[in-house]
Motif scaffolding. Sequence first.
Motif, short mmCIF file in Angstrom:
data_model
loop_
_atom_site.label_atom_id
_atom_site.label_comp_id
_atom_site.label_asym_id
_atom_site.label_seq_id
_atom_site.Cartn_x
_atom_site.Cartn_y
_atom_site.Cartn_z
N PHE A 196 0.72 -1.34 -0.22
CA PHE A 196 0.03 -0.11 -0.06
C PHE A 196 0.85 1.41 -0.08
O PHE A 196 2.09 1.25 0.35
N GLU A 197 -0.03 2.31 -0.39
CA GLU A 197 0.94 3.63 -0.51
C GLU A 197 0.15 4.48 0.75
O GLU A 197 -0.78 4.53 0.90
N ALA A 198 1.25 5.12 1.34
CA ALA A 198 0.70 6.14 2.15
C ALA A 198 1.39 7.42 2.66
O ALA A 198 2.62 7.20 2.71
N ALA A 199 0.89 8.62 2.42
CA ALA A 199 1.92 9.69 2.78
C ALA A 199 2.96 9.90 1.73
O ALA A 199 4.22 10.23 2.17
N GLY A 200 2.74 9.34 0.70
CA GLY A 200 3.92 9.43 -0.44
C GLY A 200 5.11 8.47 -0.45
O GLY A 200 5.95 8.57 -1.04
N ALA A 201 4.91 7.33 0.55
CA ALA A 201 5.71 6.35 0.65
C ALA A 201 5.20 5.01 0.40
O ALA A 201 3.89 4.71 0.90
N GLU A 202 5.97 4.15 0.08
CA GLU A 202 5.49 2.83 -0.22
C GLU A 202 5.45 1.75 1.07
O GLU A 202 6.55 2.17 1.65
N HIS A 203 4.75 0.78 1.15
CA HIS A 203 4.85 -0.07 2.47
C HIS A 203 4.34 -1.36 2.02
O HIS A 203 3.73 -1.61 1.24
N GLN A 204 5.02 -2.53 2.53
CA GLN A 204 4.47 -3.61 2.76
C GLN A 204 4.41 -4.13 3.98
O GLN A 204 4.97 -3.95 4.87
N LYS A 205 3.27 -5.03 4.14
CA LYS A 205 2.78 -5.52 5.59
C LYS A 205 2.68 -6.95 5.43
O LYS A 205 1.65 -7.41 4.60
N PHE A 206 3.34 -7.84 6.14
CA PHE A 206 3.30 -9.20 6.07
C PHE A 206 2.58 -9.97 7.37
O PHE A 206 2.77 -9.27 8.29
N GLY A 207 1.52 -10.73 7.13
CA GLY A 207 1.18 -11.45 8.39
C GLY A 207 2.18 -12.23 9.25
O GLY A 207 3.14 -12.81 8.76
N ASP A 208 1.66 -12.53 10.47
CA ASP A 208 2.80 -13.07 11.45
C ASP A 208 3.27 -14.67 10.95
O ASP A 208 4.32 -14.80 11.20
N GLU A 209 2.57 -15.14 10.14
CA GLU A 209 2.75 -16.65 9.59
C GLU A 209 3.41 -16.58 8.12
O GLU A 209 3.59 -17.48 7.61
N PHE A 210 3.67 -15.18 7.48
CA PHE A 210 4.20 -15.27 6.16
C PHE A 210 5.71 -15.85 6.48
O PHE A 210 6.37 -15.26 6.91
N PRO A 211 6.11 -17.17 5.57
CA PRO A 211 7.41 -17.54 5.66
C PRO A 211 8.44 -16.56 5.15
O PRO A 211 8.41 -15.69 4.15
N ASP A 212 9.57 -16.49 5.88
CA ASP A 212 10.78 -15.52 5.50
C ASP A 212 11.27 -15.81 3.94
O ASP A 212 11.40 -14.96 3.35
N TRP A 213 11.21 -17.22 3.89
CA TRP A 213 11.61 -17.57 2.37
C TRP A 213 11.09 -17.47 1.22
O TRP A 213 11.37 -16.70 0.29
N ARG A 214 9.59 -16.94 1.49
CA ARG A 214 8.82 -16.43 0.38
C ARG A 214 8.94 -14.91 0.21
O ARG A 214 8.39 -14.62 -0.76
N LYS A 215 9.37 -14.45 1.37
CA LYS A 215 9.41 -12.49 1.02
C LYS A 215 10.51 -12.41 -0.18
O LYS A 215 10.11 -11.39 -0.71
N GLU A 216 11.37 -13.18 -0.37
CA GLU A 216 12.31 -13.05 -1.41
C GLU A 216 11.50 -12.97 -2.90
O GLU A 216 12.25 -12.21 -3.58
N MET A 217 10.65 -13.59 -2.93
CA MET A 217 9.72 -13.87 -4.38
C MET A 217 9.15 -12.27 -4.80
O MET A 217 8.81 -12.04 -5.80
#
Length: 241
Positions: A196-217
């Motif tokens: 999402f975008e807020a105040a002119g900056a981009e953001h990513q929010k991950f759930g508590d159980e989102f695997p770290d190895w998948r974040k690279e994708m």
Amino acid sequence: MLIAIINQSKLVSNADAAAMTQAIATQVRMDVAPLWDRAAAAVIFYANAKDVPPAAHGIALVDTIQDQPAGVLGYHTEDRGGKLWGVVAAKPELDNGGTATKGDWSVSSVLSHEVLEMFIDPNCNLWANDGRGKAYSFEVCDPVEAPTYAVDGVSVSNFVTPAWFDPLSNQATAQYDKLGKLHAPFSILKGGYVVFEAAGAEHQKFGDEFPDWRKEMKAGKFARTRRRLEQTDAMFAQATA
């Protein structure tokens, strides 16, 4: 819309690729298209790439994706002629405990993810304003990546509905995702994430159980998430010009 699936992987059999494709075709026709009030896309497996019709958009199953970080599982993009094409890698899923067609982190669920997002937002350029200063990308599988569900015994991705993007939706009656696990717009599951975008900056929010190895994708040069982050920079630049 015709989405052609082609198997170029040595780790996934043609039989499994065909089963994935059939399940996803059923998912699009029976689940996604009715909830999104759209005509269904045709999703067809082609054993030979030479048989793919010229007008088709395509997604290839491969073992790994060249020139991408090791964890990248899939992406789709668009060429200058408007043709959509995508790639799904099997090896990262299989190396991290996933299987071809079963479970939350299966190859079939990633393929389903890419097909559904190509179907709903093919040009990767739609955003929804939450009315509170944030704009969320139109990624229908990201907020609910896990858990998945089965169609004909094959694991496919959960997905959000139009109500998820509507800040004025009735939370008492609206269906926010296929499995009914979300209860408010712009919310995510523990196995999901959002851009999402807020105040002119981009953001990513991950759930508590989102695997770290998948974040690279999400970091590959063609990944939809990276394209979304670049879009937020462009939107802010235009707004302040």
